[in-house]
Design an enzyme around this catalytic site. Structure first.
Site, PDB file in Angstrom:
ATOM      1  N   GLY A  77       0.796  -1.216   0.000  1.00  0.00           N
ATOM      2  CA  GLY A  77       0.000   0.000   0.000  1.00  0.00           C
ATOM      3  C   GLY A  77       0.835   1.276   0.000  1.00  0.00           C
ATOM      4  O   GLY A  77       0.303   2.375   0.101  1.00  0.00           O
ATOM      5  N   GLY A 119       2.807   2.245  -2.557  1.00  0.00           N
ATOM      6  CA  GLY A 119       2.919   2.805  -3.904  1.00  0.00           C
ATOM      7  C   GLY A 119       3.946   2.142  -4.814  1.00  0.00           C
ATOM      8  O   GLY A 119       4.396   2.765  -5.786  1.00  0.00           O
ATOM      9  N   LYS A 120       4.309   0.900  -4.557  1.00  0.00           N
ATOM     10  CA  LYS A 120       5.262   0.194  -5.442  1.00  0.00           C
ATOM     11  C   LYS A 120       4.646  -0.018  -6.821  1.00  0.00           C
ATOM     12  O   LYS A 120       5.241   0.347  -7.830  1.00  0.00           O
ATOM     13  CB  LYS A 120       5.646  -1.172  -4.856  1.00  0.00           C
ATOM     14  CG  LYS A 120       6.384  -1.117  -3.544  1.00  0.00           C
ATOM     15  CD  LYS A 120       6.755  -2.500  -3.056  1.00  0.00           C
ATOM     16  CE  LYS A 120       5.558  -3.378  -2.733  1.00  0.00           C
ATOM     17  NZ  LYS A 120       4.707  -2.921  -1.628  1.00  0.00           N
ATOM     18  N   SER A 121       3.445  -0.613  -6.826  1.00  0.00           N
ATOM     19  CA  SER A 121       2.822  -0.901  -8.121  1.00  0.00           C
ATOM     20  C   SER A 121       2.422   0.389  -8.828  1.00  0.00           C
ATOM     21  O   SER A 121       2.492   0.475 -10.055  1.00  0.00           O
ATOM     22  CB  SER A 121       1.597  -1.789  -7.942  1.00  0.00           C
ATOM     23  OG  SER A 121       1.967  -2.938  -7.238  1.00  0.00           O
ATOM     24  N   TYR A 122       2.009   1.375  -8.051  1.00  0.00           N
ATOM     25  CA  TYR A 122       1.660   2.667  -8.648  1.00  0.00           C
ATOM     26  C   TYR A 122       2.882   3.229  -9.371  1.00  0.00           C
ATOM     27  O   TYR A 122       2.788   3.745 -10.479  1.00  0.00           O
ATOM     28  CB  TYR A 122       1.196   3.638  -7.549  1.00  0.00           C
ATOM     29  CG  TYR A 122       0.759   4.989  -8.064  1.00  0.00           C
ATOM     30  CD1 TYR A 122      -0.558   5.198  -8.456  1.00  0.00           C
ATOM     31  CD2 TYR A 122       1.663   6.044  -8.171  1.00  0.00           C
ATOM     32  CE1 TYR A 122      -0.970   6.433  -8.943  1.00  0.00           C
ATOM     33  CE2 TYR A 122       1.260   7.280  -8.646  1.00  0.00           C
ATOM     34  CZ  TYR A 122      -0.055   7.468  -9.027  1.00  0.00           C
ATOM     35  OH  TYR A 122      -0.449   8.685  -9.518  1.00  0.00           O
ATOM     36  N   ASP A 171       8.738  -5.362  -9.176  1.00  0.00           N
ATOM     37  CA  ASP A 171       7.813  -4.877  -8.145  1.00  0.00           C
ATOM     38  C   ASP A 171       7.852  -5.933  -7.037  1.00  0.00           C
ATOM     39  O   ASP A 171       7.314  -7.030  -7.197  1.00  0.00           O
ATOM     40  CB  ASP A 171       6.415  -4.770  -8.796  1.00  0.00           C
ATOM     41  CG  ASP A 171       5.371  -4.153  -7.889  1.00  0.00           C
ATOM     42  OD1 ASP A 171       5.630  -4.006  -6.674  1.00  0.00           O
ATOM     43  OD2 ASP A 171       4.276  -3.825  -8.397  1.00  0.00           O
ATOM     44  N   GLY A 202       5.328  -6.994  -0.546  1.00  0.00           N
ATOM     45  CA  GLY A 202       5.264  -6.030   0.561  1.00  0.00           C
ATOM     46  C   GLY A 202       6.290  -6.364   1.634  1.00  0.00           C
ATOM     47  O   GLY A 202       6.363  -7.505   2.084  1.00  0.00           O
TER      48      GLY A 202
HETATM   49  P1  ADP Z   1       1.788  -1.339  -3.259  1.00  0.00           P
HETATM   50  O1  ADP Z   1       1.972  -1.869  -4.635  1.00  0.00           O
HETATM   51  O2  ADP Z   1       3.049  -0.843  -2.650  1.00  0.00           O
HETATM   52  O3  ADP Z   1       1.093  -2.308  -2.369  1.00  0.00           O
HETATM   53  P2  ADP Z   1      -0.027   0.480  -4.539  1.00  0.00           P
HETATM   54  O4  ADP Z   1       0.866   0.943  -5.633  1.00  0.00           O
HETATM   55  O5  ADP Z   1      -1.064  -0.515  -4.924  1.00  0.00           O
HETATM   56  O6  ADP Z   1       0.833  -0.070  -3.321  1.00  0.00           O
HETATM   57  O7  ADP Z   1      -0.674   1.760  -3.883  1.00  0.00           O
HETATM   58  C1  ADP Z   1      -1.709   1.693  -2.916  1.00  0.00           C
HETATM   59  C2  ADP Z   1      -2.727   2.784  -3.204  1.00  0.00           C
HETATM   60  O8  ADP Z   1      -2.142   4.066  -3.054  1.00  0.00           O
HETATM   61  C3  ADP Z   1      -3.294   2.725  -4.603  1.00  0.00           C
HETATM   62  O9  ADP Z   1      -4.671   3.006  -4.565  1.00  0.00           O
HETATM   63  C4  ADP Z   1      -2.558   3.803  -5.343  1.00  0.00           C
HETATM   64  O10 ADP Z   1      -3.350   4.365  -6.353  1.00  0.00           O
HETATM   65  C5  ADP Z   1      -2.247   4.819  -4.253  1.00  0.00           C
HETATM   66  N1  ADP Z   1      -0.959   5.489  -4.515  1.00  0.00           N
HETATM   67  C6  ADP Z   1       0.246   5.007  -4.227  1.00  0.00           C
HETATM   68  N2  ADP Z   1       1.221   5.863  -4.564  1.00  0.00           N
HETATM   69  C7  ADP Z   1       0.607   6.933  -5.088  1.00  0.00           C
HETATM   70  C8  ADP Z   1       1.052   8.174  -5.625  1.00  0.00           C
HETATM   71  N3  ADP Z   1       2.339   8.470  -5.696  1.00  0.00           N
HETATM   72  N4  ADP Z   1       0.120   9.041  -6.066  1.00  0.00           N
HETATM   73  C9  ADP Z   1      -1.198   8.746  -6.003  1.00  0.00           C
HETATM   74  N5  ADP Z   1      -1.683   7.592  -5.500  1.00  0.00           N
HETATM   75  C10 ADP Z   1      -0.799   6.699  -5.054  1.00  0.00           C
HETATM   76 MG    MG Z   2       1.435  -3.797  -5.420  1.00  0.00          MG
END
Ligand code: ADP
Ligand code: MG
Length: 527
Positions: free
Chosen positions: A130, A132-135, A283, A286
């Site tokens: 959560g 923002g890795k995948s983002y 990616d 967690g």
């Molecule tokens: P992870 O892959 O690390 O578990 P995600 O990439 O899925 O996390 O991000 C979790 C949530 O936070 C998603 O809904 C994503 O859209 C939001 N998010 C993460 N980073 C950003 C960012 N830099 N700007 C806007 N939204 C973000």
């Molecule tokens: Mg992810």
């Protein structure tokens, strides 16, 4: 392109200012195309999510220039860290706000440039679920992340190359490491499970570790990549259905192998040579899983083996940082986990590597954030020894050119021709030419194999798409028909699968279910 290839031969110089150069273990740079460089480390702070906003969460992480400061809400201590780059993506209206484009331009574009020069490159995202890795890596909708931007620019650069003496081939793979097992995301699940054996890691004496029998698809446009990515992400979503937090527990690895063939003319004769680069965009699972394996039974086993890859990554990073600090060679436990074995070249090996650590700004995540920041700090110590991956022809061509030049200047010499010397040069030239010829024969053979592979890739792509369509999973909405959409706690995998409900009766649920966990959907007529 000409400038590019010129750079390859002049690699001794030019190291961009932010890449710290070091001498590794007292080793000198002994070859003209070796480059020592530390892993580049960046951190990115995401915005508050809906829940955090609702709960009026307190911001404890702040960024100022290259400094990242965290105020511990309980101990009241302040910790300060510095990295190569810090990206603050908390508030869009902030003048320092780092967008997806900023992150791409700062971190990934330089890697694209190095890849064109013939270096292996790697970018990996680390952080708690959560954060923002995948983002950052894949992105969402219009907010495309590093992977799509990287691929798009790669092809736009390729199409801008006007030089007919340079050709470029690309192969793509996409896989997931879950529970220490490798799943090819570009091969239908059934086909993989029919094989019965999970994919294995092998190690090539020159090229390093690789996944045996992993599919590698030839891609000739950005559209090709998009289609494969979409397919791969659908496979991820399918696999994650019914398994809570599977996606946060798996590592996904996107790999491109870029081969550039360059034709050179020596004395009117045409000779080809190749440079190859492997690009890994990863990616990671967690990071919070590292510590919390306190569950029981299967969950514990699963938890601990998922941890195995991340735990080993931690150990590898620690050992490499120690090695760099003490300048003494130590044992690096790469082979203790699938992930670290596969990333062996990217960590402490032949690669230009960048890590992005993603952070939550909220007080409730302070401990995880601190641990991520410390992890990132350690990764900064790692020093890689990257080199341009050129084939033996490149050296033969250079040698041949040098000999031809020597012969020419001997013949032009004012002291008259020395027959002994000239004979020596000529012999050398003949020997080099014949070696080149035999190498080129082998190359011609492999390009034939390549063309065949391209044709096969086309067929495969169609088959895979049909496979998904057979399972009623489609890419497009047909508004005349009702459809079912998947939901997943991971936003990356949510709404990825679209099941079209066809006319007639459709049973939904597991066929094998004895508990009657299915229901019927009936569509009587379609307008
Ligand atoms: P992870 O892959 O690390 O578990 P995600 O990439 O899925 O996390 O991000 C979790 C949530 O936070 C998603 O809904 C994503 O859209 C939001 N998010 C993460 N980073 C950003 C960012 N830099 N700007 C806007 N939204 C973000
Ligand atoms: Mg992810």
């Amino acid at each position: 392109m000409a400038w590019l290839l010129k750079t390859i031969f002049n690699l001794k110089k030019s190291v961009e200012p932010l890449v710290r150069t070091h001498e590794v273990l007292g080793q000198q740079q002994h070859s003209q195309n070796l480059e020592n460089s530390a892993v580049t480390v960046a951190v990115r702070l995401r915005p508050f999510n809906r829940m955090e906003k609702k709960d009026k969460a307190v911001q404890v992480v702040f960024m100022k220039n290259k400094e990242t400061v965290i105020h511990h809400p309980v101990s009241k201590q302040t910790h300060t860290f510095a990295y190569d780059f810090s990206f603050c993506s908390v508030d869009e209206s902030d003048s320092e706000f780092a967008s997806q484009q900023t992150v791409y331009e700062t971190l990934a574009r330089p890697l694209l440039e190095r890849a064109f020069e013939g270096f292996n490159t790697c970018l990996f995202a680390y952080g708690q679920t959560g954060s923002g890795k995948s983002y950052t890596m894949m992105g969402f909708g219009e907010q495309a992340g590093v992977i799509p931007r990287f691929c798009e620019e790669l092809f736009s650069r390729l199409s801008a190359i006007q030089n007919p003496e340079v050709t470029c081939h690309l192969e793509m793979s996409y896989f997931e490491v879950y529970n220490e097992k490798i799943h090819d995301l570009l091969v239908a699940r059934e086909e993989q499970s029919q094989k019965g054996m999970p994919l294995r890691v092998r190690e090539h004496p020159v090229h390093g570790p690789y996944v045996e029998e992993l599919s590698a698809h030839v891609v000739s446009s950005y559209r090709d990549i998009q289609v494969w990515l979409e397919l791969g992400n659908k496979q991820r979503a399918t696999a994650a259905t019914g398994m809570n937090d599977k996606s946060s527990r798996s590592h996904s690895v996107f790999t491109l192998i870029m081969t550039q063939t360059k034709t050179e003319f020596v004395e009117g004769e045409e000779h080809d040579h190749r440079i190859t680069s492997r690009i890994n965009l990863v990616d990671l699972a967690g990071s919070e899983r590292c510590k919390t394996a306190k569950t029981s039974g299967d969950r514990l086993r699963e938890g601990s083996s998922i941890n195995k890859s991340l735990l080993t990554l931690g150990k590898v990073i620690y050992a490499l940082s120690e090695q760099a600090l003490t300048k003494r060679k130590c044992f690096i436990p790469y082979r203790d986990s699938v992930l670290t074995w596969l990333l062996k070249e990217s960590l402490g090996g032949n690669s230009k590597t960048t890590m992005i650590a993603t952070l939550s700004p909220a007080a409730s995540n302070t401990e995880e954030t601190l641990s991520t920041l410390r992890y990132a700090q350690q990764a900064r110590m790692i020093i890689n020894l990257a080199k341009v991956n050129e084939d033996t022809n490149a050296k033969l061509i250079r040698d041949l050119k040098a000999e031809v030049e020597k012969l020419r200047s001997a013949q032009m010499s004012s002291q008259g021709v020395e027959p002994e010397r000239v004979r020596g040069y000529q012999q050398e030239i003949t020997a080099l030419r014949s070696r080149l010829l035999s190498q080129e024969r082998q190359m011609a053979e492999s390009s034939r194999a390549w063309r065949e592979k391209l044709e096969q890739a086309e067929v495969r792509k169609r088959e895979e798409a049909e496979e998904l369509q057979r399972a009623a999973v489609t890419f497009q909405v047909d508004n005349r028909l009702p459809n079912l959409v998947n939901l997943n706690e991971d936003p990356q995998l949510s709404e990825m699968l679209l099941y079209m409900v066809r006319e007639g009766q459709t049973m939904v649920g597991k066929c094998k279910s004895h508990l009657g966990c299915h229901f019927y959907v009936t569509v009587s007529s379609v307008a």
